[in-house]
Design a protein around this motif. Sequence first.
Motif, short mmCIF file in Angstrom:
data_model
loop_
_atom_site.label_atom_id
_atom_site.label_comp_id
_atom_site.label_asym_id
_atom_site.label_seq_id
_atom_site.Cartn_x
_atom_site.Cartn_y
_atom_site.Cartn_z
N VAL A 683 0.85 -1.21 0.00
CA VAL A 683 0.00 0.00 0.00
C VAL A 683 0.88 1.25 0.00
CG1 VAL A 683 -1.73 1.31 1.29
CG2 VAL A 683 -1.91 -1.18 1.14
N PHE A 684 1.98 1.22 0.76
CA PHE A 684 2.92 2.34 0.75
C PHE A 684 3.48 2.55 -0.66
CE2 PHE A 684 7.08 4.27 1.02
CZ PHE A 684 6.93 5.27 1.96
N SER A 685 3.91 1.46 -1.30
CA SER A 685 4.45 1.54 -2.67
C SER A 685 3.40 2.08 -3.63
CB SER A 685 4.93 0.16 -3.13
OG SER A 685 5.89 -0.36 -2.26
N PHE A 686 2.15 1.65 -3.45
CA PHE A 686 1.05 2.14 -4.29
C PHE A 686 0.86 3.64 -4.09
CE2 PHE A 686 -3.56 3.05 -4.67
CZ PHE A 686 -3.70 2.82 -6.04
N GLY A 687 1.01 4.11 -2.85
CA GLY A 687 0.89 5.56 -2.59
C GLY A 687 1.96 6.36 -3.30
N VAL A 688 3.20 5.84 -3.27
CA VAL A 688 4.29 6.51 -3.99
C VAL A 688 3.99 6.55 -5.48
CG1 VAL A 688 6.74 6.41 -4.59
CG2 VAL A 688 6.01 5.89 -2.25
N LEU A 689 3.54 5.40 -6.00
CA LEU A 689 3.21 5.31 -7.42
C LEU A 689 2.09 6.27 -7.79
CD1 LEU A 689 3.57 3.90 -10.14
CD2 LEU A 689 2.11 2.05 -9.33
N LEU A 690 1.09 6.40 -6.93
CA LEU A 690 -0.02 7.32 -7.16
C LEU A 690 0.47 8.76 -7.24
CD1 LEU A 690 -3.07 7.80 -7.42
CD2 LEU A 690 -3.21 7.83 -4.94
N LEU A 691 1.37 9.14 -6.32
CA LEU A 691 1.93 10.50 -6.35
C LEU A 691 2.72 10.73 -7.63
CD1 LEU A 691 3.17 10.85 -2.65
CD2 LEU A 691 1.27 12.07 -3.71
N GLU A 692 3.45 9.72 -8.10
CA GLU A 692 4.22 9.85 -9.34
C GLU A 692 3.30 10.04 -10.54
OE1 GLU A 692 8.36 7.44 -8.47
OE2 GLU A 692 6.67 6.33 -9.29
N ILE A 693 2.20 9.30 -10.57
CA ILE A 693 1.25 9.42 -11.69
C ILE A 693 0.63 10.81 -11.71
CG2 ILE A 693 -0.95 8.57 -12.59
CD1 ILE A 693 -0.19 5.80 -11.50
N VAL A 694 0.25 11.31 -10.54
CA VAL A 694 -0.42 12.62 -10.45
C VAL A 694 0.56 13.75 -10.78
CG1 VAL A 694 -1.53 14.25 -8.89
CG2 VAL A 694 -2.15 11.83 -8.81
N SER A 695 1.79 13.66 -10.24
CA SER A 695 2.74 14.77 -10.40
C SER A 695 3.59 14.67 -11.66
CB SER A 695 3.67 14.82 -9.18
OG SER A 695 4.51 13.67 -9.14
N GLY A 696 3.77 13.45 -12.18
CA GLY A 696 4.67 13.28 -13.32
C GLY A 696 6.13 13.34 -12.93
N GLU A 697 6.42 13.33 -11.61
CA GLU A 697 7.79 13.43 -11.12
C GLU A 697 8.22 12.10 -10.50
OE1 GLU A 697 9.83 15.94 -11.44
OE2 GLU A 697 8.41 17.34 -12.32
N LYS A 698 9.48 11.69 -10.77
CA LYS A 698 10.01 10.46 -10.20
C LYS A 698 10.40 10.69 -8.74
CE LYS A 698 12.54 8.08 -12.93
NZ LYS A 698 13.67 7.59 -13.75
N ASN A 699 10.07 9.72 -7.88
CA ASN A 699 10.41 9.86 -6.45
C ASN A 699 11.92 9.84 -6.28
OD1 ASN A 699 10.27 9.90 -3.67
ND2 ASN A 699 10.19 7.68 -3.53
#
Length: 699
Positions: A683-699
Amino acid sequence: MEIRYLFFFFFYAVMKICFATNTLTSYQSIIDHDNTTLSSSENIFELGFFSPGDSKYRYLGIWYKRTPDVIVWVANRNNPLADYFGELRISNKSNQLVLLNSSKIIIWSSNSWSEGTEKNIVAQLLDSGNLVLKDMNSMNSEQYLWQSFDFPTDTQLPGMKLGWDSKSGLNRYLTSWKSADNPSEGGFTYRMATYGIPQGVLAEGSIIKFRTGEWNGVRFSGVQLLTSNNNTLNFTVSINENESYYLCEPAANLRFTARLTLNHSGILERLVLEDRSTQWSIMYSRPYEPCDTYGYCGVNGICKINGDPICDCLEGFTPRSQRCWDVLNLSKGCKRKTPLNCQTKYGFVKVAGVKLPNLLNFRLDKNMSLEECELSCLKNCSCSAYARSDIRHGRSGCLMWFDNLIDVRVFSVKGSDQDLYIKLSASEIKSTRVAKRRKTLKVIVIGSVITSLCVLALVLWCIIQRPRKLKVRAQRIDECIKLPLFDLAEISAATNNFSPENILGVGGFGPVYKGNLSTGLEIAVKRLSKESQQGAKEFKNEVDLIAKLQHKNLVALLGCCIQGDDRMLIYEYLPNKSLDYFIFERQKSSWISWENSFDIVIGIAKGLMYLHHDSKLQIIHRDLKAGNILLDSNMTPKISDFGLARIFEGDERETTTRRVVGTYGYMSPEYAVDGIFSVKSDVFSFGVLLLEIVSGEKN
């Protein structure tokens, strides 16, 4: 009157034709509101005015004509135009390029001032991306009055030097943009530090973030890909009395374009563009992993990316604060167990295959042999370590360090032949050798006992199992758990004998090839590499799991191939590759609407829900990231790569492991630090992935 009009029309036509070339004369201008540009002769690069992203300001810059969103040089990056009335021309008074605003005020110039108006000065955009100013009357047409390659912004192009020019006093280095929409100078720089031995240094202000390690004649000691005999890139490092520089060019036989860019987030990326393609691919980026971070393990520490723990003290050193070290506060680093002095008898221990320490307090002698280097370090009470400065044939040169050693890391791949010799007291070396002998003896004894027991067990097994030989053989083949078995010859033919041209990508398991079966079915073949750190365990794990899982948001496994030493997984081919191809680049991210992005997020969530709750087995993926989300022709997301997944049985809710695997940046803190993982980890990894999709920025 008619002759005058005819002459005017002829002059206007000639001017229009001239603008179709790559040259700007003193009678021409490039004007923003007229949309005039300058193109290189082969139409590789274009010079003109642009506004990056959502910016309202105008800049003069150079970009790839095939991918105009990739800006490689900006003239007025710190002094933008507020409107569309910019003009680039050659000044007749000073023979230099000048950029004028709407008030005819110079806001940028090439600083190539020279007296007189008798010169025939022209500006030319070369196919290398270099904008040059030269005198056409000069005998040497390649001698430039000024060139943009001497004033790079955030991109190094092939043939562009980074480093010092002693004659002109130029220091060529990269400076990041302030943001994606603002090309003014940001906080990150990448330059060649040329004191002693050249090395690349990435810094934020005065704080070092990453360094390549010293050039040892073959490569930078801290970056495995940067070698002088690389199959795809040719690297050159030159040091003489006139200049010290580093440059990179693609190999002559390869048909692709390459560039090095320092982005606004402080990441150094080597990107490549294949012929006839409009999509850039990342060859590598730095810093990429924790050991890339400068001084990650503190002074006198050593970073081992595959180690457990990742940080350790160099031999002969101990943590300055054990309490801080235990909670991964590594800033205090390590200290010598026995301080250096002139009364103690010393020797050296070798640390093989390392990135050499930073050159803070050092001495270099290029003519000294390794044996002479050792003697010199022994005689100097303050010398803490030494190494060979040049590892090419002949192996000469001596580097000696004094005081602390910082930013040392170990490499576990072939070609890591840079060794560091650390000075320790003779008593410490003796105790270390005794401890190693005891450890070796212990391993031999234990190994002998285990071997004897295994031989005995094997004999008993053969006696018991002999009547069931045929059944055992069938079970060995059944490693693929009722999946169709493909023949090696069939897969080899489908992938054109595993041609490099068929490679879709490379992961921890090995390369993935695109293939076409004789039936016309397109497949993706995941082949276990001999150099892979993953192996039979991960192979069987992936087969066991995916064979039992059926969901539209999970990648479909069609079968496998086990023949000799080969281990291959055969998947459905998904034409749109992985999600990271779309969300991290502005041009490609625009291809996905918000509705598509929402559907992709929902699809990934459904796939996770199935793994965690709806399937017969509760499965923790442990490596959920953009690169492991594949997209089919309808942009339906499919979770892939189950080599690191774990099954939870019964009432099990979480578990602990000493072997932390996965991708940094997507790991939950409790998993990365303590090895604790559960459904929450995904779920944590999914949250990071969700932020990347929304922002277009790599973590």
